[in-house]
Design an enzyme around this catalytic site. Structure first.
Site, PDB file in Angstrom:
ATOM      1  N   SER A  68      -9.394  -1.303   7.502  1.00 55.21           N
ATOM      2  CA  SER A  68      -8.855  -1.192   6.151  1.00 55.21           C
ATOM      3  C   SER A  68      -8.175  -2.453   5.650  1.00 55.21           C
ATOM      4  CB  SER A  68      -7.857  -0.028   6.084  1.00 55.21           C
ATOM      5  OG  SER A  68      -8.512   1.192   6.359  1.00 55.21           O
ATOM      6  N   LYS A  96       0.848  -1.192   0.000  1.00 53.23           N
ATOM      7  CA  LYS A  96       0.000   0.000   0.000  1.00 53.23           C
ATOM      8  C   LYS A  96       0.884   1.243   0.000  1.00 53.23           C
ATOM      9  CE  LYS A  96      -3.832   1.702   2.940  1.00 53.23           C
ATOM     10  NZ  LYS A  96      -4.626   1.300   4.150  1.00 53.23           N
ATOM     11  N   SER A 107      -9.373   1.122   3.446  1.00 52.15           N
ATOM     12  CA  SER A 107      -8.626   2.000   2.558  1.00 52.15           C
ATOM     13  C   SER A 107      -7.639   1.241   1.674  1.00 52.15           C
ATOM     14  CB  SER A 107      -7.871   3.052   3.390  1.00 52.15           C
ATOM     15  OG  SER A 107      -6.924   2.458   4.262  1.00 52.15           O
TER      16      SER A 107
END
Length: 601
Positions: A175, A77, A151
């Protein structure tokens, strides 16, 4: 040959004669298309070449076998630092290029894994939908009309589509779990503090943890085991490791929401009922739990002063150039201005009061099973009502890190329209290894295809050959009143002991029924040679090491703990008896064990 997907696939591929990372990774790299919103950055040829040269060197030195992730592609990420690559957190105006890898990235590279790109996210990891990014909204990997979840939207997407074997995300409020649930993936969210956070851009520094997305529990557990472990960095939460099991399976106590509140129109209510049926098929009776105290904790995360932690990360940017931040994200973070120091302490007091209210539940339950998310919105629905649709998704995730809990999101099935549905097991902090064991059992029972319909899973994919750290244990042999079903067995159960095996001692022991003991107990004595003794039936348990002291305090003379040899030659700790106590005892060795003597007495 089909493209390798799981770690088992990659091990098998590299075992083939002449296999090399250059050849096997070429089709992986070719599938990273520039118009794919799951990627923010695709590592260029020079960056990949540097990694391949390291693997070539390992091959030449004969060291490839020592690298547990040799040549396995992964992604991270884009709020996790990679030296020489920009970290954007999905905000170009915030981008910076770090000089060092995040600790978790360094550990994966040291294990031989190959980083192929950085993935999209809800900006500054603020969101559960995966649409709050200038790099584009990430669609669901199974049905593009729906969200991927955030996320860590991009990390989930690239794993579900088989573009990498695993990916790192982060998880503050769900997330690393919500995107797993929406994409038919495993999402391992460790206990806060279990993984090093150096080089990870904070969302809420005191709550954040790195998470792992994988196609199987075995892969997620393996990756977590490789990157976990303390460093010199300060840890904002720390919880002692617990045993690597919950009870012994048939005694497992699982709580479930009394009112799940799943989306019936989407088919999520029926999907959760199928998950409950799986528990019943195991012979378990799910225990309804009033989730309101958990929901009260969850409200503190965004309605309370913890949002100020997000503000500290972007303070300079939001005050200088607020227009550079996504409007929805900016609105969430700007709410921090409404809180002062007094509000922060008030919220902390409220959290501790709720924690005390919830704590007794864990003496009645081993684990909670909840829907990973109660619904899955379409991209259009999120565009129309971004805040409302996002808030619906954190119902069963927002409270977890505030309470220091561990969680494992797992695929559970599909709705009639083909959308994935996931459940999450939640347990006290330090239970990561036990959750992996339970998750592997769940995964085998559900027997679902991998990711976005990539293929069916095999036994090799699901072989759980590594787990996160667990509390150290002691193997203990019992021969009498502590055997299963006997009067003192509860002393083992209340210390979380697990039965490993029923076996016999070496054939050089004698067993005596001791006089004047209550409840009746035997004494085990080792003889000088095989001609004087025989094998005695016993049970071997695994006891958490931190429970040994309290157990020792319960053992009355003339008994004690010493070393006992098993039939296969191994030595374990076990009950022994002072020879002086045998004067008034009855030799019952011929019955083969305590249970045999009781049955024939």
């Amino acid at each position: 040959m089909p493209l390798p997907l799981t770690l088992a696939d990659w091990r098998a591929a590299y075992a083939e004669p002449g296999a090399s990372p250059r050849a096997l990774l070429a089709p992986v790299l070719a599938r990273r298309h520039g118009d794919d919103p799951a990627w923010i950055l695709r590592c260029d040829e020079a960056f990949i070449e540097t990694q391949l040269q390291r693997l070539d060197d390992a091959l030449q030195r004969g060291a490839a076998a020592s690298l547990p992730l040799f040549g396995v592609p992964f992604a991270v990420k884009d709020n996790i630092d990679v030296a020489g690559l920009p970290t954007t957190a999905a905000c170009p105006a915030f981008a910076h290029t770090p000089q060092r890898h995040a600790t978790v990235v360094q550990r994966l590279l040291d294990a031989g894994a190959v980083l192929v790109g950085k993935t999209n996210l809800d900006q500054f990891a603020t969101g559960l939908v995966g649409t709050r990014s200038p790099y584009g909204a990430v669609p669901n990997s199974v049905d593009a009309a729906y969200v991927s979840g955030g996320s860590s939207s991009g990390s989930a997407s690239v794993v579900a589509r088989g573009l990498v074997a695993f990916a790192l995300g982060t998880d503050t409020a769900g997330s690393g779990r919500v995107p797993a649930g929406f994409n038919n993936l495993v999402g391992l969210k460790p206990t806060p503090g279990a993984l090093p956070m150096a080089g990870v851009l904070p969302a809420c520094r005191t709550l954040d943890t790195v998470s792992v997305f994988a196609l199987t529990v075995a892969d997620a557990a393996r990756v977590t085991a490789l990157i976990e472990g303390a460093t010199d960095e300060p840890r904002h939460q720390s919880w002692p490791a617990r045993p690597a099991w919950f009870g012994n399976g048939r005694e497992l106590r699982i709580g479930v929401p009394a009112q799940p509140g799943c989306d019936a129109a989407l088919g999520y209510d029926a999907a959760f009922e199928q998950a409950l049926e799986q528990l019943r098929a195991w012979g378990l009776q799910p225990q309804p739990v009033n989730m309101q105290p958990f929901f009260d904790v969850a409200r503190l995360l965004y309605e309370g002063p913890w949002v100020a932690e997000r503000y500290t990360v972007v303070r300079e940017l939001i005050e200088r150039s607020p227009e550079a931040i996504d409007p929805v994200v900016r609105g969430v973070i700007a709410a921090a201005r409404a809180h002062d120091a007094a509000a922060a302490f008030d919220a902390r007091y409220a959290l501790e009061a709720l924690r005390a209210q919830i704590a007794p539940l864990w003496s009645q339950l081993d684990v909670l099973m909840v829907p990973t998310a109660p619904t899955c919105p379409t991209l259009a629905a999120v565009a129309a009502e971004p805040v409302r649709r996002n808030s619906e998704l954190g119902r069963y995730t927002n409270f977890v890190n505030l309470l220091g809990l561990a969680a494992l999101a797992l695929p559970s099935g599909f709705t009639p329209r083909g959308l994935p549905f996931g459940i999450t097991f939640i347990a006290p902090g330090g239970s990561d290894a036990a959750l992996a064991q339970l998750g592997a059992r769940w995964e085998a029972a559900r027997d679902l295809p991998l990711g976005a319909g990539l293929r069916d899973a095999t036994a090799a994919d699901r072989l759980l050959y590594a787990t996160p750290a667990a509390a150290p244990t002691l193997q203990l042999a019992v021969v009498g009143a502590h055997l299963e079903g006997m009067p003192l067995h509860g002393q083992l159960s209340e210390r979380g002991c697990r039965l490993i095996e029923r076996t016999c001692s070496a054939p050089n022991y004698r067993l005596y029924a001791l006089p004047n003991t209550q409840p009746p107990k035997p004494g085990l004595v080792r003889c000088g040679g095989h001609e004087d003794g025989q094998a005695i039936v016993l049970e071997v348990y695994e006891m958490p090491l931190d429970a040994v002291g309290s157990f020792l305090a319960l053992i009355p003379p003339p008994l004690g703990l010493g070393s006992v040899q098993l039939a296969d030659g191994r030595w374990v700790k076990g009950f022994i008896c002072e020879p002086a106590a045998l004067a008034g005892g009855t030799d019952i060795s011929s019955f083969g064990g305590w249970r045999g003597w009781l049955e024939n007495r």
